[in-house]
Design a protein around this motif. Sequence first.
Motif, PDB file in Angstrom:
ATOM      1  N   UNK A  98       0.907  -1.360  -0.022  1.00 57.63           N
ATOM      2  CA  UNK A  98       0.105   0.059  -0.099  1.00 57.63           C
ATOM      3  C   UNK A  98       1.150   1.270   0.051  1.00 57.63           C
ATOM      4  N   UNK A  99       2.058   1.088   0.714  1.00 57.31           N
ATOM      5  CA  UNK A  99       3.072   2.210   0.385  1.00 57.31           C
ATOM      6  C   UNK A  99       3.556   2.641  -1.076  1.00 57.31           C
ATOM      7  N   UNK A 100       3.752   1.382  -1.491  1.00 49.40           N
ATOM      8  CA  UNK A 100       4.305   1.574  -2.960  1.00 49.40           C
ATOM      9  C   UNK A 100       3.092   1.984  -3.932  1.00 49.40           C
ATOM     10  N   UNK A 103       2.998   5.741  -3.275  1.00 52.81           N
ATOM     11  CA  UNK A 103       4.326   6.449  -3.977  1.00 52.81           C
ATOM     12  C   UNK A 103       3.972   6.724  -5.239  1.00 52.81           C
ATOM     13  N   UNK A 104       3.504   5.838  -6.007  1.00 50.54           N
ATOM     14  CA  UNK A 104       3.392   5.628  -7.564  1.00 50.54           C
ATOM     15  C   UNK A 104       2.489   6.554  -7.820  1.00 50.54           C
ATOM     16  N   UNK A 105       1.403   6.970  -6.704  1.00 51.64           N
ATOM     17  CA  UNK A 105       0.259   7.925  -7.151  1.00 51.64           C
ATOM     18  C   UNK A 105       0.598   9.373  -6.974  1.00 51.64           C
ATOM     19  N   UNK A 106       1.323   9.601  -5.984  1.00 51.70           N
ATOM     20  CA  UNK A 106       1.738  10.952  -5.403  1.00 51.70           C
ATOM     21  C   UNK A 106       3.087  11.355  -5.335  1.00 51.70           C
ATOM     22  N   UNK A 107       4.272  10.561  -5.490  1.00 53.21           N
ATOM     23  CA  UNK A 107       5.483  10.957  -5.435  1.00 53.21           C
ATOM     24  C   UNK A 107       6.024  11.289  -6.765  1.00 53.21           C
ATOM     25  N   UNK A 108       6.824  12.440  -6.932  1.00 47.96           N
ATOM     26  CA  UNK A 108       7.440  13.178  -7.853  1.00 47.96           C
ATOM     27  C   UNK A 108       8.951  12.996  -7.588  1.00 47.96           C
ATOM     28  N   UNK A 109       9.491  12.228  -6.618  1.00 52.18           N
ATOM     29  CA  UNK A 109      10.694  12.178  -6.264  1.00 52.18           C
ATOM     30  C   UNK A 109      10.967  10.617  -6.341  1.00 52.18           C
ATOM     31  N   UNK A 110      11.786  10.334  -7.482  1.00 53.47           N
ATOM     32  CA  UNK A 110      12.199   9.062  -7.943  1.00 53.47           C
ATOM     33  C   UNK A 110      13.306   8.639  -7.383  1.00 53.47           C
ATOM     34  N   UNK A 172      12.232   9.389   3.016  1.00 56.03           N
ATOM     35  CA  UNK A 172      12.107   8.226   4.066  1.00 56.03           C
ATOM     36  C   UNK A 172      11.284   7.310   3.806  1.00 56.03           C
ATOM     37  N   UNK A 173      10.149   7.431   3.102  1.00 52.57           N
ATOM     38  CA  UNK A 173       9.034   6.556   2.747  1.00 52.57           C
ATOM     39  C   UNK A 173       9.700   5.670   1.568  1.00 52.57           C
TER      40      UNK A 173
END
Length: 279
Positions: A98-100, A103-110, A172-173
């Motif tokens: 669920x964390x992944x 991050x796939x949906x909201x994270x811009x930092x890869x 961190x996430x």
Amino acid sequence: MPIENIPEIYIKDKKKSPDLFVYDYKMTSDVVKGKVNLGMNMFSFLQVGKKHVHFAGTSVAVNKEQSLVLKKGNWLWTELLDTNAIYYCKLFFFSEKILNEFLEKHSKNKQIVKEEIPYFIIRNDAYITSYLNSLSAISEVPKASIENLLAVKFEELLLYLINKYGSTFELYLQSLIVNETSTFKKIIESKIHSNLKLEEIAFLCNMSLSTFKRYFISEYKDSPGKWLKDKRLEKAKKILEQGEFKPSDIYFDFGYNNLSNFSVAFKNKFGFNPSQISK
């Protein structure tokens, strides 16, 4: 002191492995350096008392003004009562899956995070207080709705913390899931040709046995016992075919307590006894 497998000891239905799970943890006596195998990453929202945790080469102490996000793994926990003789924290467990998805949906930092970051300190503020009250209210709704509500609350919390702590929290996430699969597989495949038991390999992976089995099946699509047995027998067959060793020389190295059990397993897999291999 026995090792506590958390959150498994809190989950009533042992057949389920939820992606999100909330538990109100209370106690009335101090715990000093209790051994904990944390099977899921976790928010620890400390309400009353003091907490001091050790993870590998680092440690951190917090009071009721702070909360923690903890990376899954083996921890030593010291939990101390407050003046009113109680310790209370709300635990919010979450899976890598669920964390992944978040991050796939909201994270811009890869950015790839190579450094292990075992914990993150959160300052308890008015939002956190309100958030915890809303989590408590969820426990009163019908069970059929709880899973969906927790998913919404999890997303809300992470969005708030990213807004508050910025890229530091986002990285961190990322660190909680980076190389999770490759690290797990590296450990497994380095132990194929050993005589370690499943319990011992699970501990090296920082997992309880039941969590290890579930994770193994998700990665290899087979039970760990059968998969390891087949791999070890295949390796044993190659060694015997080289002609330098006899079955009696190698059975223990591949996890068998005696030659008879090794021979039976070998014949069941290949259709002939190990002693029949041509030199």
